[in-house]
Write a protein that holds these residues in place. Structure first.
Motif, short mmCIF file in Angstrom:
data_model
loop_
_atom_site.label_atom_id
_atom_site.label_comp_id
_atom_site.label_asym_id
_atom_site.label_seq_id
_atom_site.Cartn_x
_atom_site.Cartn_y
_atom_site.Cartn_z
N LEU A 191 0.70 -1.42 -0.22
CA LEU A 191 0.28 -0.36 0.31
C LEU A 191 0.70 1.54 0.15
N GLY A 192 1.69 1.52 -0.08
CA GLY A 192 2.93 1.99 0.72
C GLY A 192 3.38 2.84 1.20
N ILE A 193 2.86 2.56 2.90
CA ILE A 193 2.41 3.11 4.34
C ILE A 193 3.20 2.39 4.77
N SER A 194 3.74 3.17 5.79
CA SER A 194 4.41 2.24 6.62
C SER A 194 4.02 1.23 7.70
N LYS A 195 4.18 0.11 8.46
CA LYS A 195 3.66 -1.63 8.58
C LYS A 195 2.63 -0.70 10.30
N GLU A 196 3.70 0.63 10.57
CA GLU A 196 2.50 1.32 11.77
C GLU A 196 1.08 2.35 11.28
#
Length: 294
Positions: free
Chosen positions: A258-263
């Motif tokens: 999704l192009g975001i951090s795992k947090e």
């Protein structure tokens, strides 16, 4: 059960087997080598005939299991032939020592397959108990005790290195013979006498329980689908991948997709779950009791 004719044939066989001379180590090695390297069948026959008395000796030890003695000997012969096929004379082991294990294993396997119509000794622990439980029972109060106490089961379990539950299961199996499910429960001559199979409990759900379960499953599915409709596209992807799969996708993998951090994925998942819970509370008073969002 052995017939008189079979018993006479067995005695003749044993008498002939006992007249075959034993082999010294040198002759045994020569015969084994000729069979192993040259496939000399005459050498094989001489080698196995010399140790037919070993088959007879081992078969005699298992005569108390209610199976025909001739069959025990024949199964022992199968084990003897298996030993001859696998024996490696260059290892410096006498053939009689090597063959003993194969003969005993063949006889024991035959007993376990034929002692009962229900397969017995399906695990190593149960096999060890099957062939040693009677002997150890005889050590307890000289074999006069009918039922084993918990201390007796612990004693046997420690001697054989098995669990007490295994001891109880095999002891119950050995103490009870096979019984036909079509046998009558009593000896009454009534035409309506019940059979043992009539007393078996059915573990399957009752028809009304199956209908109720199908109805509840359908309702839960509708509630969950309704709650999923409250999510946006990204929340829906995360919930499906994290909550609705047999093996959940990791936060890191979803973050890369999704192009975001795992947090950030974790935060969106938490918010989506809260949104679904709120949607379910509007329809169901207690979602956890209904089997939802447990």
């Amino acid at each position: 059960m052995d017939t008189p004719e079979t018993q006479r044939a067995n005695r003749r066989f044993m008498k002939r087997a006992m007249t075959v001379p034993l082999l010294d180590e040198e002759r045994e090695f020569e015969l084994a080598r000729r069979w192993k390297q040259d496939r000399d069948e005459q050498a094989l026959h001489e080698l196995t005939r010399a140790y037919m008395r070993l088959v007879i000796s081992l078969a005699t030890r298992f005569r108390n299991y209610g199976l025909p003695y001739g069959d025990l000997v024949q199964e022992g012969n199968v084990g003897l032939m298996q030993a001859a096929a696998r024996f490696e004379p260059d290892r410096g082991v006498r053939f009689s020592t090597y063959a003993t294990w194969w003969i005993r294993a063949a006889i024991q396997d035959y007993i376990l397959r034929n002692w009962s119509i229900v397969r017995t000794g399906t695990t190593a622990a149960h096999k060890s108990l099957f062939f040693n439980l009677r002997r150890l029972r005889a050590l307890i109060d000289n074999g006069t005790r009918q039922n084993l106490t918990e201390e007796d089961r612990i004693f046997i379990a420690e001697r054989l290195g098995v669990g007490t539950k295994d001891v109880a299961a095999v002891d119950a199996r050995l103490m009870a013979g096979d019984r036909s499910l079509n046998a009558p429960v009593s000896d009454t001559s009534s035409d309506s006498v019940a059979e043992w199979q009539d007393l078996l409990a059915c573990d399957r759900p009752l028809p009304d329980e199956e209908v109720m379960e199908a109805h509840d499953t359908e309702k839960r599915t509708q509630w969950i689908e309704s709650a999923l409709e409250t999510l946006n596209e990204r929340e829906l992807v995360i919930i499906r991948e994290r909550r609705l799969r047999d093996e959940a996708v990791t936060l890191e993998t979803l973050g890369e997709r999704l192009g975001i951090s795992k947090e950030r994925v974790r935060q969106i998942e938490h918010a989506a779950m809260k949104k679904m819970r709120d949607a379910l509370l509007a329809k169901v008073p207690d979602p956890e009791e209904a089997g939802l969002l447990a």
